[in-house]
Motif scaffolding. Structure first.
Motif, short mmCIF file in Angstrom:
data_model
loop_
_atom_site.label_atom_id
_atom_site.label_comp_id
_atom_site.label_asym_id
_atom_site.label_seq_id
_atom_site.Cartn_x
_atom_site.Cartn_y
_atom_site.Cartn_z
N ASP A 32 0.84 -1.20 0.00
CA ASP A 32 0.00 0.00 0.00
C ASP A 32 0.88 1.25 0.00
O ASP A 32 2.04 1.19 0.40
CB ASP A 32 -0.85 -0.03 1.28
N ASP A 33 0.29 2.35 -0.41
CA ASP A 33 0.95 3.67 -0.31
C ASP A 33 2.32 3.70 -0.97
O ASP A 33 3.24 4.37 -0.46
CB ASP A 33 1.10 4.10 1.17
N LYS B 89 0.09 -0.73 -4.75
CA LYS B 89 -0.89 0.35 -4.86
C LYS B 89 -0.15 1.68 -4.88
O LYS B 89 0.58 2.00 -3.92
CB LYS B 89 -1.81 0.29 -3.64
N ASP C 284 0.42 5.39 -4.34
CA ASP C 284 -0.19 6.35 -3.42
C ASP C 284 -0.80 7.53 -4.19
O ASP C 284 -0.33 7.88 -5.27
CB ASP C 284 0.87 6.85 -2.44
N GLU D 86 -4.66 4.66 -6.52
CA GLU D 86 -5.72 5.03 -5.56
C GLU D 86 -5.89 6.55 -5.49
O GLU D 86 -5.03 7.30 -5.94
CB GLU D 86 -5.46 4.43 -4.18
CA CA Z 1 -3.25 3.69 0.54
#
Ligand code: CA
Ligand code: C2E
Ligand code: CA
Length: 645
Positions: free
Chosen positions: A542-543, A563, A565, A599
């Protein structure tokens, strides 16, 4: 009779040693510490006067009679008072500083006062003893001296037994020991009347008390010899109870990244460094009120608020910290933060004070401030809110009543919403709806997130079952894991155990964690990822792009998805260079077999750009916001109806 007083000489020496060591112990102005000092002084003087009086009685012909009278009278006064001082010590340990104690103490003094009067009038009535030109003779009331002494010993036993239930077992055992010791000594004394043992008995009792109750190791930090955290708490307790209106300031100096010194130079240097810092602070801080608060934190307690003095002290610390510390051949620089709280700022209990000071230190660390962070009314308000949130989290965890929202993720190839991200919500609380940006860091800091995450997995599994029952097409639900989750040694077993209870395909869960997690514990994460992969559970990063991770670490861990950010997406919109870089990084990950999710997509322009980059999936308000389980079911059903696969 010829008395043997060798034991008294030895006792005097031992007592002197205990006295010297006890002076290095606790300096708290408690009644317990004061009565212990009283016991030492009283016993020392009693033994000394006993030795002197015995010697003078032997040589009564050479020494003026009145002198022998005086010294012997002093001995006669001190012996039962020794009993009184032990009794006072016992009650001060048992009753601490409470009101009942004062009453007991006043009553305890009554027999002692009568007895002192008895000794005072003895030269006239020779009731206790007499010393004439023929030497020393006992009076008819001599036994009253021993009776009073033993009455105090018996009173100590009774008080100890009466309060047995509320007492710590060790304290109870120790307090019961010394009156028993006294009784044993009387018996020996009866068998060998010429050997004087009262001083030895007193010394043994004091040695036992010193070793177990007054030992400096109980109150001092072993490394720096500063009073420890427990001493600080006791001091705060005394101040709050004795004079609640008295203002005071507690300051804590916390060394930043101290662990790094241990890692770089080794623990002995780290220890030597701490000693240097502690002795500096002890030198410049308020007298006898510098404490070792935690491993790398020192507390200064200003018992009287004097702004100028405190300001000067802070300036000296800040100035000193700008220079290096010389330990062996090393010169070490270290930064620090200072947190401070003030009692009269509505801080009434020790717990409130400690919470406030820890909050101030944390805030100072977060703010990267070199300045002192004073926990003012505003911060206390924030702290109060934080405590309320902790309470809410605990309650919601207890009955598993927090909610899960799900945000659909759009797949560009299949043009379906086959993935979802689960996001925790606290919507109905006494503080209203709380944002995850506020409560997740608190849940992480308190460690509550660990158990919360296990409940989240259960809730998500249950939701997957619900979707299946409703015939809703979906492939995967992402679950967020915080870094602290990886501190659990049995993490993989527990995760598998929970998922297996729901009989859902293991591949319908993807565990997402951030770059910062990877930076903290890449080895543990890697092992966890491999274990999960064996069972078909995917992992996602993530991020990505928030700047923590090392690219090789990312590549070496078998992630299913990366993912990007929000900030990367926004950067790509802003500059051509960023857009090129992101495009190339994404395709590199894709070539390595990873899926790329973008995202935070909110606008059609952002969506178009991601399509142009051939990103696999898109998550963002442009397509769908996070929704409750019921809303997302409706959303997916209606999308499915309008866009059949
Ligand atoms: Ca995130
Ligand atoms: P995250 O994991 O990066 O989650 C994505 C966040 O972006 C979510 O915020 C989501 O509502 C928000 N978001 C989605 N699309 C858009 C968009 O188009 N624009 C903007 N501005 N934001 C968008 P949320 O739900 O407030 O969560 C914030 C963070 O809290 C999460 O960031 C995650 O780090 C943490 N969090 C949330 N739920 C959980 C959870 O169940 N467990 C753990 N460990 N952390 C969670
Ligand atoms: Ca996430």
């Amino acid at each position: 009779m010829k008395w043997n007083i060798v034991a008294e000489y030895i006792s005097l020496v031992i007592l002197a040693i205990i006295w010297v060591y006890a002076r290095k112990g606790s300096h708290l102005p408690t009644l317990k510490n004061r009565t212990f000092q009283g016991c030492l002084v009283m016993s020392f003087c009693a033994i000394l006067s006993n030795i002197l009086s015995t010697t003078m009685i032997y040589h009564y012909q050479q020494i003026p009679c009145f002198l022998t009278w005086i010294v012997t009278s002093i001995y006669f006064i001190l012996t039962p008072l020794m009993g009184l001082s032990y009794f006072l010590y016992t009650v001060s340990v048992i009753y601490h500083d409470n009101k009942e104690l004062r009453k007991v103490m006043i009553i305890a003094f009554v027999p002692a006062v009568f007895y002192v009067v008895l000794v005072m009038i003895n030269p006239w009535n020779h009731y206790l003893f007499s010393i004439t030109s023929l030497g020393y003779t006992r009076g008819i009331g001599i036994s009253s001296t021993y009776i009073i002494f033993y009455a105090y010993c018996i009173a100590s036993i009774i008080v100890t037994l009466k309060n047995m239930k509320h007492m710590d077992k060790t304290i109870h055992r120790i307090l019961s020991t010394f009156p028993i010791l006294a009784v044993v000594v009387i018996i020996i004394q009866q068998i060998y009347p010429n050997v004087i043992l009262s001083g030895s008995a007193a010394t043994c009792a004091l040695l036992i008390i010193y070793l177990h109750l007054q030992n400096k190791q109980i109150s001092l930090d072993y490394l720096t010899s500063l009073p420890n955290r427990q001493e600080l708490l006791s001091m705060l307790d005394i101040m709050l109870r004795r004079n609640p209106e008295q203002d005071f300031v507690l300051m804590v100096i916390s060394l930043r990244n101290f662990r790094q010194i241990n890692n770089t130079y080794g623990q002995p240097i780290g220890d030597a460094f701490l000693k240097e810092v502690s002795s500096f602070l002890n030198h410049i801080g308020p007298k006898q009120n510098v404490y070792r608060f935690n491993g790398d934190e020192f507390a200064l307690l200003f018992t009287h608020v004097n702004e100028a003095e405190m300001k000067k002290c802070v300036e000296v610390i800040q100035k000193r910290m700008k220079h290096s510390w010389k330990v062996n051949d090393y010169r070490i620089y270290l930064s620090h933060v200072i947190g401070a709280v003030r009692h009269l700022d509505h801080l009434q209990t020790i717990e409130q004070i400690i919470n406030a000071i820890e909050y101030a230190i944390n805030r100072a660390k977060v703010n990267q401030e070199e300045e002192i962070c004073y926990c003012d009314q505003k911060m206390l308000g924030q702290l109060e809110r934080k405590n309320q949130i902790i309470q809410i989290l605990k309650e919601k965890l207890e009955d598993e009543s927090f909610e899960m929202y799900y945000q659909p993720i759009y797949d560009l190839k299949t043009q379906q919403f086959i993935h979802l991200e689960s996001l925790m919500r606290l919507n109905h609380t006494p503080l209203g709806s709380l944002s995850p940006a506020e409560f997740i860091p608190i849940a992480e800091e308190t460690g509550l997130i660990i158990e919360i995450t296990y409940v989240i997995i259960k809730k998500v599994c249950q939701f997957i079952n619900d979707l299946q029952k409703l015939g809703i097409e979906h492939k995967l639900i992402h679950i967020n894991f915080s870094a602290i989750q990886f501190s659990q040694p049995d993490l993989s077993e527990k995760v598998l155990q929970i998922i297996n209870q729901y009989h859902i395909p293991l591949s319908s869960i993807e565990i997402e964690f951030t770059e910062s997690t990877l930076a903290k514990s890449s080895q543990v994460v890697n092992e966890f990822a491999l274990e999960m992969m064996k069972h078909g559970i995917y992992l996602g990063l993530d991020d990505f792009g928030t700047g923590y991770s090392n690219l090789t670490t990312v590549i070496n861990i078998p992630f299913k998805t990366v993912k990007l950010d929000k900030s990367l997406v926004y950067a790509a919109m802003e500059s051509h260079q960023s857009s090129l870089a992101i495009q190339h990084i994404s395709s590199a990950f894709q070539e390595l077999g990873m899926n790329i999710i973008a995202e935070g997509i909110e606008t059609v322009e952002q969506k178009d750009m991601m399509e142009k980059f051939q990103i696999n999936q898109i998550q963002g308000y442009y397509y769908a916001k996070p929704m409750s389980d019921k809303d997302v079911e409706k959303f997916l059903l209606s999308y499915q109806k309008n866009n059949p696969i």
